[in-house]
Design a protein around this motif. Structure first.
Motif, PDB file in Angstrom:
ATOM      1  N   VAL A 125      -3.657 -14.151  -5.884  1.00  0.00           N
ATOM      2  CA  VAL A 125      -3.200 -13.687  -6.974  1.00  0.00           C
ATOM      3  C   VAL A 125      -2.829 -14.320  -8.529  1.00  0.00           C
ATOM      4  CG1 VAL A 125      -0.636 -12.916  -7.891  1.00  0.00           C
ATOM      5  CG2 VAL A 125      -1.851 -12.033  -5.651  1.00  0.00           C
ATOM      6  N   ARG A 228       3.762  -4.827 -10.591  1.00  0.00           N
ATOM      7  CA  ARG A 228       2.388  -5.789 -10.209  1.00  0.00           C
ATOM      8  C   ARG A 228       2.704  -6.052  -8.607  1.00  0.00           C
ATOM      9  NH1 ARG A 228      -2.150  -8.721 -11.331  1.00  0.00           N
ATOM     10  NH2 ARG A 228      -0.934 -10.540 -11.490  1.00  0.00           N
ATOM     11  N   ARG A 229       4.056  -6.844  -8.771  1.00  0.00           N
ATOM     12  CA  ARG A 229       4.021  -7.507  -7.624  1.00  0.00           C
ATOM     13  C   ARG A 229       4.031  -6.652  -6.107  1.00  0.00           C
ATOM     14  NH1 ARG A 229       7.459 -12.110  -6.385  1.00  0.00           N
ATOM     15  NH2 ARG A 229       7.987 -12.621  -4.481  1.00  0.00           N
ATOM     16  N   LYS A 230       4.769  -5.470  -6.570  1.00  0.00           N
ATOM     17  CA  LYS A 230       4.586  -3.887  -5.258  1.00  0.00           C
ATOM     18  C   LYS A 230       3.370  -3.761  -4.969  1.00  0.00           C
ATOM     19  CE  LYS A 230       7.763  -0.818  -2.985  1.00  0.00           C
ATOM     20  NZ  LYS A 230       8.655   0.491  -3.803  1.00  0.00           N
ATOM     21  N   ILE A 232       0.349  -5.680  -5.817  1.00  0.00           N
ATOM     22  CA  ILE A 232      -0.206  -6.695  -4.733  1.00  0.00           C
ATOM     23  C   ILE A 232       0.384  -6.307  -3.780  1.00  0.00           C
ATOM     24  CG2 ILE A 232      -0.627  -8.501  -4.315  1.00  0.00           C
ATOM     25  CD1 ILE A 232      -0.477  -9.007  -7.621  1.00  0.00           C
ATOM     26  N   LEU A 233       1.301  -5.962  -3.050  1.00  0.00           N
ATOM     27  CA  LEU A 233       2.449  -6.397  -1.763  1.00  0.00           C
ATOM     28  C   LEU A 233       2.131  -4.747  -0.564  1.00  0.00           C
ATOM     29  CD1 LEU A 233       5.202  -8.747  -2.481  1.00  0.00           C
ATOM     30  CD2 LEU A 233       3.281  -9.785  -0.835  1.00  0.00           C
TER      31      LEU A 233
END
Ligand SMILES: Nc1ncnc2c1ncn2[C@@H]1O[C@H](COP(=O)(O)OP(=O)(O)OP(=O)(O)O)[C@@H](O)[C@H]1O
Ligand code: SF4
Ligand SMILES: [Mg+2]
Lengths: 319, 351
Positions: A125, A228-230, A232-233
């Protein structure tokens, strides 16, 4: 699924059989006589005494007979007695040392999986950021340094120089068992065992995640307004984990090799330490028993990996 | 599903009666790379789409169709930047906002909610490890604030609406259990899950075989009639344009070179590039015929100029049979022609 696991276990047993055969014959082909370490050098023995002893241990029979005899006993659950260690049953010795070994290997692998995945994600990331560069450097060291080297350096630095950790063993000699005592003895060898594996897993996770982040379904997720965070995760990491799970499976097996060194360096009363002394003493029954136990663990780790893989990838239909 | 050999531009609110367009793009310019080495991919793009209408963007490969549509949803590749221009979207609440000015969190609230997008590759645009129902329910939860259960219920309704039989059952399956056409229906369900005002479709039928193409086009058309969203439809196929669009913008080398209603542009093209493209589609009625045989629609000799050395003046000059010295002097402006088309050619009334 159940059928698949049963088939895999069957194949595993065949593999163990082949392994035991290989090790059995290789051991006997190696120069050296097990009797030389069996007998007490202080007591003088005649040739006849030696012969009798050999007979009583079954060592005078032709090799194939010896193997079949060993196999028969093993199948009925009798792994024989150690040629050393006062002739204790091999199964008892194994039982006593499997626990410490498993504890060391599993905690090492668990740490490696956790750190490896997290570091891999951060590296992907924050690609080429300072954290990524430091981690890349560390993981090159981790991947390229052999377990005995990290073990010795680690022991020297953290125990010898910094005194952060005890130098070896599983707990303070002569003290009653405490959990904190165990953990403080476990931490350093487990971390050192994790080091190389972490590096491997982190590298793999990083490149796998970078690849996934370029795939079309990531763009679809972003087009849905997923933060964006979600993205990725939730969307990327699970897909990126697929190849990493396979790698973790093989590192579980590889950890055995590292564990043997680390147990010797840290005097950890596990199978590794026991096997090293068994090999030195040509303690055939103990070597055979240990080999079977280690082999079974590696095979089991692989089966577990495949099951985990099928669990997280819906495209895999096993059975 | 019955295939109509030639579909008349469908009944839809006429352009001038629509009060305010859903999307209005003004002077959009997009570049790739750092400011020193930036290559301009599209330039001077202006267009507008009213509710219930479909604008087709047509042009050869590399003309900037995808860049334009990705710029609208602000999902350009990392190296891509909007250099200048306005992208005004009238959202569900009727508020007009310039998407170029929005920050990432504000854009996330627009994407999937006011704006839906479907892509070319149905095989790779769905997440392989999540159920189809979950993938449709996700934007519903995010934007409409529905509970997990309620969102799944709506996801199943969406699957039903895009014509997937046994929707409740299918929602629990994974993308690999669907065919290409069915997956594209799923991506449509995802894009329309929150009832967007604008649907961006980047060649949504190109990867599908012909009968499935027709089914998807019919589905999009009927969904548009039900939901009334505006649609930006990217394609390089005039047959598809005739099937689905009301208006057409023809793109060449990063610019719009002709614009008009489907009827105007297909019947009375004014730009030599459009004429060239259409010359390969002999008759409107045979457009679907053409698609069936998969004959290439473009056979204008020459190549699209590269972004690295874009010629001065008319970008089509190197391939244009009508080119003169003055064509190469300055970029021609868009002019309104006799038929009402807008064309970027200084000689449109001489030829
Ligand atoms: N990520 C990128 N980096 C650099 N240049 C890009 C990038 N994406 C697109 N371009 C350039 O922008 C121009 C327009 O590309 P675009 O993808 O919009 O074409 P298109 O009309 O969609 O073509 P196609 O029919 O092949 O999809 C091309 O010259 C392309 O090389
Ligand atoms: S401006 Fe000139 S070169 Fe360009 S299309 Fe028109 S006639 Fe052809
Ligand atoms: Mg494209």
């Amino acid at each position: 699924m159940t059928l698949y696991v049963v088939r895999r276990i069957g194949a595993g047993i065949l593999l163990l059989l082949a392994l035991s055969m290989l090790v059995f014959f290789l051991l006997r082909l190696a120069p050296g006589d097990p009797l030389s370490s069996y007998i007490d050098p202080m007591v003088s023995m005649t040739e006849q005494d030696m012969e009798r002893l050999r007979q009583s241990l079954g060592l005078d029979q032709p090799l194939p007979f010896q193997y079949i005899y060993w196999l028969g006993e093993t199948i009925t659950g009798d792994l024989g007695r150690s040629l050393q260690r006062n002739g204790q049953p091999v199964s008892e010795l194994l039982m006593a040392s499997i626990g410490p070994s498993m504890l060391l290997m599993l905690s090492g692998s668990l740490l490696a999986i956790l750190f490896g995945i997290v570091i891999g994600i951060v590296g992907a990331v924050r690609r080429d950021g300072p954290a990524d560069v430091i981690l890349a450097a560390l993981s090159s060291v981790g991947v390229s340094s052999p377990a005995f080297l990290t073990a010795l350096v680690g022991l020297y630095v953290f125990s010898g120089v910094l005194h952060w950790a005890p130098a070896g063993g599983m707990q303070e000699p002569g003290m009653p068992f405490t959990l904190s005592g165990l953990l403080s003895h476990l931490a350093l060898p487990a971390l050192i065992l994790a080091f190389g594996q972490t590096a491997l897993i982190a590298r793999y996770m990083r490149s796998s995640l970078l690849e996934v982040l370029h795939q079309d379904f990531i763009r679809t997720a972003r087009a849905k307004g997923v933060p964006r965070r979600k993205v990725i995760l939730k969307h990327a990491v699970r897909n990126a984990l697929l190849p990493v799970v396979t790698l973790i499976g093989s590192t579980l097996g590889l950890a055995v090799g590292g564990a043997i060194f680390i147990e010797s360096v840290f005097n950890w009363p596990g199978m590794g330490l026991m096997m090293v002394t068994a090999v030195e003493a040509r303690d055939y029954p103990l070597i055979m028993g240990g080999t079977l136990a280690v082999g079974a663990w590696v095979i089991l780790a692989n089966i577990l990996t495949d099951v985990a893989y099928a669990f997280i990838d819906p495209r895999i239909k096993v059975g | 599903m019955p295939l109509s050999p030639m579909t008349e531009p469908m009944a839809a609110p006429p352009a001038d009666a629509a009060p305010e367009p859903t999307l209005r793009v003004d002077g959009l310019k997009v570049g790739f790379g750092g400011s020193q080495t930036r290559l301009i991919a599209v330039e001077d793009i202006s267009l507008h789409i009213s509710p219930g209408r479909t604008l087709a963007l047509v042009g050869e490969s590399g003309s900037g169709k995808s860049v334009t549509s990705l710029a609208v949803i602000r999902l350009l590749a990392a190296r891509g930047r909007i250099v200048s221009g306005r992208i005004a979207l009238r959202d569900k609440a009727g508020a007009v906002r310039d998407l170029v000015e929005l920050d990432e969190p504000a854009l996330e609230a627009v994407r999937g909610n006011d704006l839906g997008m479907i892509f070319q590759e149905p095989m790779t645009s769905l997440n392989p490890v999540l159920t189809v129902g979950e993938q449709i329910a996700e934007p519903i939860r995010i934007h409409m604030g529905l509970s997990r259960r309620a969102a799944m219920q709506r996801a199943i309704e969406m699957l039903d609406r895009v014509g997937i039989p046994g929707a409740a059952e299918r929602a629990r399956q994974y993308p690999h259990e669907f065919s290409g056409g069915m997956r594209q229906r799923v991506t449509i369900a995802i894009a329309l899950a929150c009832d967007p005002v604008l649907l961006l479709a980047d060649e949504p039928t190109t990867a599908l075989d012909v009968t499935v193409q027709m089914q998807i086009l019919n589905l999009l058309r009927s969904l548009q009639q039900q939901q009334g969203m505006a649609m930006l439809f990217v394609t390089h196929n005039f047959g598809v344009v005739a099937e689905i669009a009301h208006d057409v913008s023809v793109m060449y080398a990063g610019q719009i070179v002709e614009h008009g209603t489907v009827r105007q542009v297909l019947k009375t093209p004014r730009h030599p590039y459009t004429r060239g493209l259409l010359a390969c589609v002999p008759q409107l009625g045979t457009a679907s015929e053409h698609k069936k045989q998969a004959t290439p629609l473009f056979s204008i000799p020459g190549m699209v100029p590269s972004l690295r050395d874009m010629p001065r003046g008319c970008r089509f000059a190197a391939r244009c049979v009508h080119a003169e010295a003055r064509c190469r002097e300055a970029t021609p402006a868009l002019e309104t022609t006799d038929t009402g088309n807008i064309a970027r050619c200084i000689r449109w009334n001489e030829i």
